[in-house]
Scaffold this active site. Sequence first.
Site, PDB file in Angstrom:
ATOM      1  CG  ASP A  10      -1.967  -1.144   1.100  1.00 32.49           C
ATOM      2  OD1 ASP A  10      -2.437  -1.405  -0.027  1.00 32.49           O
ATOM      3  OD2 ASP A  10      -2.301  -1.762   2.126  1.00 32.49           O
ATOM      4  CE  LYS A  32      -4.272  -6.025  -0.237  1.00 32.59           C
ATOM      5  NZ  LYS A  32      -4.877  -4.751  -0.658  1.00 32.59           N
ATOM      6  CG  ASP A  59      -7.528  -5.547  -3.072  1.00 33.66           C
ATOM      7  OD1 ASP A  59      -8.703  -5.831  -3.358  1.00 33.66           O
ATOM      8  OD2 ASP A  59      -7.191  -5.070  -1.965  1.00 33.66           O
ATOM      9  CE  LYS A  61     -11.503  -4.692  -1.401  1.00 27.73           C
ATOM     10  NZ  LYS A  61     -10.162  -4.081  -1.381  1.00 27.73           N
ATOM     11  CG  ASP A  64     -19.639  -1.373 -14.166  1.00 27.36           C
ATOM     12  OD1 ASP A  64     -20.798  -1.281 -14.621  1.00 27.36           O
ATOM     13  OD2 ASP A  64     -18.804  -0.449 -14.219  1.00 27.36           O
ATOM     14  CB  ILE A  65     -23.515  -3.970 -16.235  1.00 31.22           C
ATOM     15  CG1 ILE A  65     -22.587  -3.348 -17.276  1.00 31.22           C
ATOM     16  CG2 ILE A  65     -24.464  -2.926 -15.652  1.00 31.22           C
ATOM     17  CD1 ILE A  65     -23.323  -2.860 -18.520  1.00 31.22           C
ATOM     18  CB  THR A 119     -13.873  -5.877   7.617  1.00 28.53           C
ATOM     19  OG1 THR A 119     -12.858  -5.222   6.862  1.00 28.53           O
ATOM     20  CG2 THR A 119     -13.722  -7.364   7.484  1.00 28.53           C
ATOM     21  CD  GLN A 190      -7.156  -4.422   9.389  1.00 30.37           C
ATOM     22  OE1 GLN A 190      -8.356  -4.633   9.544  1.00 30.37           O
ATOM     23  NE2 GLN A 190      -6.569  -4.518   8.210  1.00 30.37           N
ATOM     24  NE  ARG A 211      -1.804  -0.489   8.273  1.00 29.69           N
ATOM     25  CZ  ARG A 211      -2.982  -0.089   8.715  1.00 29.69           C
ATOM     26  NH1 ARG A 211      -3.123   1.139   9.184  1.00 29.69           N
ATOM     27  NH2 ARG A 211      -4.022  -0.906   8.687  1.00 29.69           N
TER      28      ARG A 211
END
Length: 232
Positions: A10, A32, A59, A61, A64-65, A119, A190, A211
């Site tokens: 990230d 990732k 990642d 996510k 959509d149609i 989450t 988290q 992290r």
Amino acid sequence: MGKDVIVACDFGCKEDALRFLDHFTEEKPYVKIGKELYYAEGPDIVREIKARGHKIFLDLKLHDIPNTVKSAMAVLSRLDVDMCNLHAAGTVLMMEAALEGLTRPDGTRPLLIAVTQLTSTSEERMRRELLIDRPLDEVVMHYAENARRAGLDGVVCSPLEAAEVHAACGKNFLTVTPGIRFADGQIEDQVRVTTPARAKEIGSDYIVVGRPITRAADPVAAYRRCVNDFVG
Ligand code: C5P
């Protein structure tokens, strides 16, 4: 399928991501790439990290149609990622279209994993804003079963849900689980966290760790500790 540790890269730009990966001179961790890095750098960042010998979980996510998701998945498939994902809320029809788009002419394809309920979504908000009245864990399991019915390979879920997902969808249905912390580490934002060793006991197939590795004083040592505790 072997268990593995996926490192959540990230970072906001390519330089930071590559500087971090430069620490790894022996191992080539599964990486990732999320929305931040991908939107900052585009598909070239995937090609570059892949060319360094890492497996990639992209990642993004998708949701959509069905036709749009199918076309987008065909692009990701040509990008040669190893794993990608979508929202199960897009329905079984969308998930089936995604699989079709992802499958290459030779029949191979990246793994496709569904996000059930994020989450960050609470049961209260689901009821009030989305008019979803069922208990959150029931919704998560139902979405996981939809993903399995559509032919997907697994779901992103809490390690605490991994055993239940395997019971409902079969032991070969993959559980990819973030929310991992060392027992002696910071929890940060988290909420429900689990150690790598506990995630192994519950039956996660992949742990996603950000992290605790990316911000460690010694990222390679932190990665090795995860691998040792989770893969053994
Ligand atoms: O730094 P940390 O270990 O918390 O990073 C976890 C990674 O997993 C982040 O990239 C985060 O966006 C992702 N993730 C998560 N919880 C979810 C889905 C994805 O933490 N439910």
